[in-house]
Design an enzyme around this catalytic site. Structure first.
Site, PDB file in Angstrom:
ATOM      1  N   GLU A  23       0.828  -1.212   0.000  1.00  0.00           N
ATOM      2  CA  GLU A  23       0.000   0.000   0.000  1.00  0.00           C
ATOM      3  C   GLU A  23       0.859   1.258   0.000  1.00  0.00           C
ATOM      4  O   GLU A  23       0.583   2.208  -0.736  1.00  0.00           O
ATOM      5  CB  GLU A  23      -0.912   0.016   1.227  1.00  0.00           C
ATOM      6  CG  GLU A  23      -1.957  -1.073   1.234  1.00  0.00           C
ATOM      7  CD  GLU A  23      -2.793  -1.069   2.485  1.00  0.00           C
ATOM      8  OE1 GLU A  23      -4.014  -0.886   2.351  1.00  0.00           O
ATOM      9  OE2 GLU A  23      -2.229  -1.249   3.593  1.00  0.00           O
ATOM     10  N   TYR A  55     -18.766  23.329  -2.488  1.00  0.00           N
ATOM     11  CA  TYR A  55     -18.243  21.962  -2.499  1.00  0.00           C
ATOM     12  C   TYR A  55     -16.852  21.873  -3.099  1.00  0.00           C
ATOM     13  O   TYR A  55     -16.099  20.962  -2.777  1.00  0.00           O
ATOM     14  CB  TYR A  55     -19.217  20.968  -3.135  1.00  0.00           C
ATOM     15  CG  TYR A  55     -19.626  21.215  -4.563  1.00  0.00           C
ATOM     16  CD1 TYR A  55     -18.821  20.834  -5.620  1.00  0.00           C
ATOM     17  CD2 TYR A  55     -20.858  21.798  -4.841  1.00  0.00           C
ATOM     18  CE1 TYR A  55     -19.218  21.046  -6.925  1.00  0.00           C
ATOM     19  CE2 TYR A  55     -21.262  21.998  -6.149  1.00  0.00           C
ATOM     20  CZ  TYR A  55     -20.433  21.624  -7.189  1.00  0.00           C
ATOM     21  OH  TYR A  55     -20.821  21.826  -8.473  1.00  0.00           O
ATOM     22  N   GLU A  75      -9.239   4.818   9.315  1.00  0.00           N
ATOM     23  CA  GLU A  75      -9.876   5.466  10.444  1.00  0.00           C
ATOM     24  C   GLU A  75      -9.210   6.811  10.752  1.00  0.00           C
ATOM     25  O   GLU A  75      -9.884   7.801  11.059  1.00  0.00           O
ATOM     26  CB  GLU A  75      -9.812   4.574  11.689  1.00  0.00           C
ATOM     27  CG  GLU A  75     -10.596   3.283  11.573  1.00  0.00           C
ATOM     28  CD  GLU A  75      -9.796   2.104  10.989  1.00  0.00           C
ATOM     29  OE1 GLU A  75      -8.932   2.307  10.112  1.00  0.00           O
ATOM     30  OE2 GLU A  75     -10.065   0.974  11.419  1.00  0.00           O
ATOM     31  N   LYS A 101     -11.412   1.816   0.555  1.00  0.00           N
ATOM     32  CA  LYS A 101     -10.364   1.186  -0.250  1.00  0.00           C
ATOM     33  C   LYS A 101     -11.089   0.178  -1.134  1.00  0.00           C
ATOM     34  O   LYS A 101     -11.431  -0.913  -0.685  1.00  0.00           O
ATOM     35  CB  LYS A 101      -9.361   0.444   0.629  1.00  0.00           C
ATOM     36  CG  LYS A 101      -8.509   1.307   1.506  1.00  0.00           C
ATOM     37  CD  LYS A 101      -7.553   0.397   2.275  1.00  0.00           C
ATOM     38  CE  LYS A 101      -6.682   1.152   3.225  1.00  0.00           C
ATOM     39  NZ  LYS A 101      -5.726   0.237   3.882  1.00  0.00           N
TER      40      LYS A 101
END
Length: 122
Positions: A23, A55, A75, A101
């Site tokens: 990763e 936005y 998290e 993911k």
């Protein structure tokens, strides 16, 4: 708390966050969904962007985190995004963040992983 919200759905980023060596070395696609809770009636009546959240500006806050320093956990990414959005936009009463993911580099088949949090002003 307002029941109104704005949602930026499945913003896509390529980043090197994660615990696994693959990763951080090779990177992967992340998707982030942001739900901003704020009163929208005044902006709607006035048709006035200054009375809501732009936005594009919210996207830039999320992008700053996703393209910023490496973090191990989805998290943590969600928490940092939530904190940054609440700090940046005074009109926002609460945020819900989902970090996805879609294809983590793991040895089993599944539709993806996500962490979802909701944070409100104290």
């Amino acid at each position: 708390m307002s029941q109104d919200s704005l949602t930026l759905s499945r913003l896509r980023f390529f980043a090197h966050h994660g615990v696994l060596p693959a990763e951080t070395a090779h990177g992967q696609i992340f998707e982030v969904t942001v739900r901003l809770e704020l009163p929208l009636a005044e902006a709607a009546r006035a048709d006035d962007l200054t009375k809501t959240v732009d936005y594009q500006a919210a996207y830039e806050v999320v992008r700053g985190v996703m393209e910023g320093p490496q973090m191990k956990l989805a998290e943590t990414l969600a928490e940092v995004i939530a904190t940054a959005l609440l700090r940046e936009f005074a009109r926002v009463e609460a945020v819900e963040i989902e970090v996805i993911k879609p294809q983590p580099p793991v040895a089993f088949a599944f539709a993806g992983f996500f962490a979802k949090i909701r944070r409100a002003r104290k």
